[in-house]
Scaffold this active site. Structure first.
Site, PDB file in Angstrom:
ATOM      1  N   HIS A 255       0.828  -1.203   0.000  1.00  0.00           N
ATOM      2  CA  HIS A 255       0.000   0.000   0.000  1.00  0.00           C
ATOM      3  C   HIS A 255       0.863   1.254   0.000  1.00  0.00           C
ATOM      4  CE1 HIS A 255      -3.238  -2.836   1.185  1.00  0.00           C
ATOM      5  NE2 HIS A 255      -3.796  -2.146   0.213  1.00  0.00           N
TER       6      HIS A 255
ATOM      7  N   CYS B  46      -9.192  -3.755 -10.808  1.00  0.00           N
ATOM      8  CA  CYS B  46      -8.642  -2.516 -10.259  1.00  0.00           C
ATOM      9  C   CYS B  46      -7.302  -2.702  -9.538  1.00  0.00           C
ATOM     10  CB  CYS B  46      -9.653  -1.848  -9.336  1.00  0.00           C
ATOM     11  SG  CYS B  46     -10.021  -2.815  -7.875  1.00  0.00           S
TER      12      CYS B  46
HETATM   13  C1  PEP Z   1      -6.324  -5.095  -4.665  1.00  0.00           C
HETATM   14  O1  PEP Z   1      -6.201  -5.837  -3.693  1.00  0.00           O
HETATM   15  O2  PEP Z   1      -6.022  -5.426  -5.825  1.00  0.00           O
HETATM   16  C2  PEP Z   1      -6.837  -3.717  -4.509  1.00  0.00           C
HETATM   17  C3  PEP Z   1      -7.128  -2.977  -5.553  1.00  0.00           C
HETATM   18  O3  PEP Z   1      -6.977  -3.227  -3.253  1.00  0.00           O
HETATM   19  P1  PEP Z   1      -5.782  -2.764  -2.301  1.00  0.00           P
HETATM   20  O4  PEP Z   1      -4.539  -2.663  -3.125  1.00  0.00           O
HETATM   21  O5  PEP Z   1      -6.220  -1.473  -1.698  1.00  0.00           O
HETATM   22  O6  PEP Z   1      -5.722  -3.873  -1.293  1.00  0.00           O
END
Ligand code: PEP
Ligand code: MG
Length: 565
Positions: free
Chosen positions: A181, A495
């Site tokens: 993140h 996403c």
């Molecule tokens: C994912 O897990 O691909 C996602 C888009 O969410 P995050 O990166 O915030 O966990």
């Protein structure tokens, strides 16, 4: 890329003093700023004098540009006005001025001029450092990082925001991964970041001049004149690429054979929203609300959240916006105002919807705020970390209750709102046929889906070679998920970070995706890639991709797809 002086430390928080000045403090604050400006000029003069050797001329050019800016009345008058008329303290006034100037540079059409915003950041950071040198020891310690490249072992998302705000030019981490993140947020903050530079803390010294290249994942300590000219060439190329891509701002996203592909943007900040809109995103495909919760002691209340979501919706001017409910837990829970139990396995713990359902009040507050924002434009609600149909049934019930209460209380909300699930836990992907009818749409989160399918911690740099979105198991889950959604007539968007990586675009289209959501900075590059792809030719390879028994064979099929253009 970023060029700066190394500062080896653990990052912590930079603070801007936001308390307004009393009338009799104003002139002293003006004097403090004058001293800091003088100190910054003097610092640069001394620095310039000390330059020698092969790179002296290149570095002198940077310094001269910065000295000119410091002498610029536009910059300083604004800051003095903010102190005198707005009663801001010098540090807060500098920050406001910096944000204004950066926004101005960002809005410029010429990519080279646009990139000059870094110089503004540099210069203001230097003055901030001068201000802080006059203050407490703690502030001095923090300021010592300003305008520099931070070299550290790790950095959390909540620490990154103040670092970027205070002019840190880049970050080098001895651990970490590209899909953490922190890395995602660094991309959003336009902060070059290198992860898993294992030797960084032992081979870089404080004050070393370092050049970092976020694209190649490279750190050059004591860059030579050749490296510096590479940096300049990169600046020029970036400007040219910007010009080329800028032509695609208003272009449609069509494959070569004319199939439309919808490109949505992932957003964490208002800057991301503005960029998404400017670059012709089809909507916001993922708004990560957890960043509203970080860096603070108390939780944001309904009104504060409502205003943030409303501005997001208004910012997109009628295009659909997908707001994800809170995904705290694991590596994001620090500094959030939520007290979470220590867990031995936070990635497998109380995270995402699991956390929200354990704090129904927290969830209801967020759902109410999102529903209120739905009066201002099309909103979709997305739930993270879903692993069972029952979770979505509970969320749907809560959502309906919140909507009923809001209407009874006289709030205007949309007549219909779509509720969807992130498909990022393998259980949800596998059990999707049983729950798809209860969902209005799905969004595939490959960042986590890869981590959980392969049992590879997305933050563990020791396992980076095993974290492979092209593993046959991942491709099968992706294909199954897409097919299930399409059969049920439900929209499906991807996403995860894969969506914004042009190396994967052909593959994702071959698997049947027509909606991708990515960091807005990648929209034009992916649009350019898609315009060069022929969908029927790609789809012809889908079976071979899914039949390939190993990663190596998948690589071969992809090579063939590429060769065929
Ligand atoms: C994912 O897990 O691909 C996602 C888009 O969410 P995050 O990166 O915030 O966990
Ligand atoms: Mg996720």
């Amino acid at each position: 890329m970023a060029l700066g002086r190394a500062r080896l430390e653990q990052p912590s928080r930079f603070l801007v003093d936001e308390r307004p000045l009393a009338e009799d403090e104003v002139e002293a604050e003006v004097a403090r700023l004058q001293r800091a400006l003088l100190a910054a000029r003097e610092e640069m003069r001394v620095l310039r004098e000390k330059l020698h050797g092969t790179m002296a001329r290149e570095v002198a050019e940077f310094i001269d540009a910065h000295s000119l800016m410091l002498a610029d009345r536009e910059l300083t008058t604004g800051v003095y006005d903010l102190i005198r008329k707005g009663r801001y303290r010098a540090s807060a006034a500098l920050k406001i001025q910096r944000d204004t100037l950066v926004a101005m540079f960002e809005a410029m059409d010429d990519p080279y001029l646009r990139s000059r915003k870094e110089d503004v950041e540099h210069v203001i950071a230097r003055v901030q450092a001068g201000l802080v040198r006059e203050s407490s020891r703690e502030e001095r310690r923090l300021a010592s990082r300003v305008g520099q490249v931070l070299v550290s072992d790790t950095v959390s998302p909540s620490e990154l925001i103040p670092l970027a705000e205070h002019g840190v030019l880049g970050v080098v981490l001895s651990s970490g991964s590209q899909v953490s993140h922190s890395a995602i947020l660094a991309r959003s903050l336009h902060l070059p970041m290198i992860v898993a530079a294992h030797e960084a803390l032992s081979s870089i010294q404080d004050d070393d001049l370092i050049l970092i290249d976020g694209e190649l994942g490279e750190v050059v300590v004591h860059p030579t004149a050749v490296d510096l000219s590479r940096y300049r060439a990169w600046q020029r190329e970036t400007a040219q690429k910007g010009k080329r891509l800028a032509l695609l701002r208003d272009a449609e996203t069509l494959t070569r054979d004319g199939t439309p592909i919808a490109l949505h943007a992932n957003a964490e900040s208002t800057g991301d929203v503005a960029q998404a809109r400017a670059l012709g995103a089809a909507g916001i495909g993922l708004y990560r609300t957890e960043f509203l919760f970080l860096q603070r002691r108390e939780l944001p209340d309904e009104d504060e959240q409502f205003l943030a979501y409303r501005d997001l919706v208004l910012g997109m001017g009628g295009l659909p916006v997908t707001i994800r409910t809170l995904d705290l837990g694991a590596d994001k829970a620090d500094a959030s105002g939520l007290v979470l139990d220590d867990e031995e396995n936070p990635a497998l713990g109380v995270r995402g919807v699991r956390l929200s359902l354990r704090h129904p009040q927290l969830m209801a507050t967020q759902l109410r705020a999102i529903l209120r924002a739905s009066a201002y434009g099309p909103v979709r609600i997305l739930v993270p970390m879903v692993s069972a149909a029952a979770e979505m049934a509970t969320v749907r019930r809560m959502l309906n209750e919140c909507a009923r209460d809001l209407r009874t209380a006289g709030h205007e909300i949309a007549d219909n709102f779509e509720l969807g699930a992130m498909i990022e836990v393998p259980a949800a992907a596998i059990a999707l046929p049983g729950m798809i009818r209860a969902l209005d749409f799905i969004s595939i989160g490959t960042n986590d889906l890869v981590q959980y399918t392969l049992a590879v911690d997305r933050n563990n740099d020791q396992l980076a070679n095993l974290y492979d979105p092209l593993h046959p198991a991942v491709l099968k889950l992706l294909a199954q998920t897409i097919a299930t959604a399409r059969r049920a007539g439900r929209p499906v968007v991807l996403c995860g970070e894969m969506a914004g990586d042009r190396r994967h675009t052909a593959l994702l289209l071959a698997l049947g995706l027509t909606d991708l959501s990515m960091h807005p900075g990648m929209l034009l590059e992916i649009r350019e890639t898609i315009r060069g792809l022929d969908l029927p030719a790609l789809r012809a390879h889908a079976k071979a991709l899914l039949r390939a028994p190993t990663r190596e064979r998948i690589g071969k099929v992809l090579d063939k797809m590429r060769a065929e253009g």
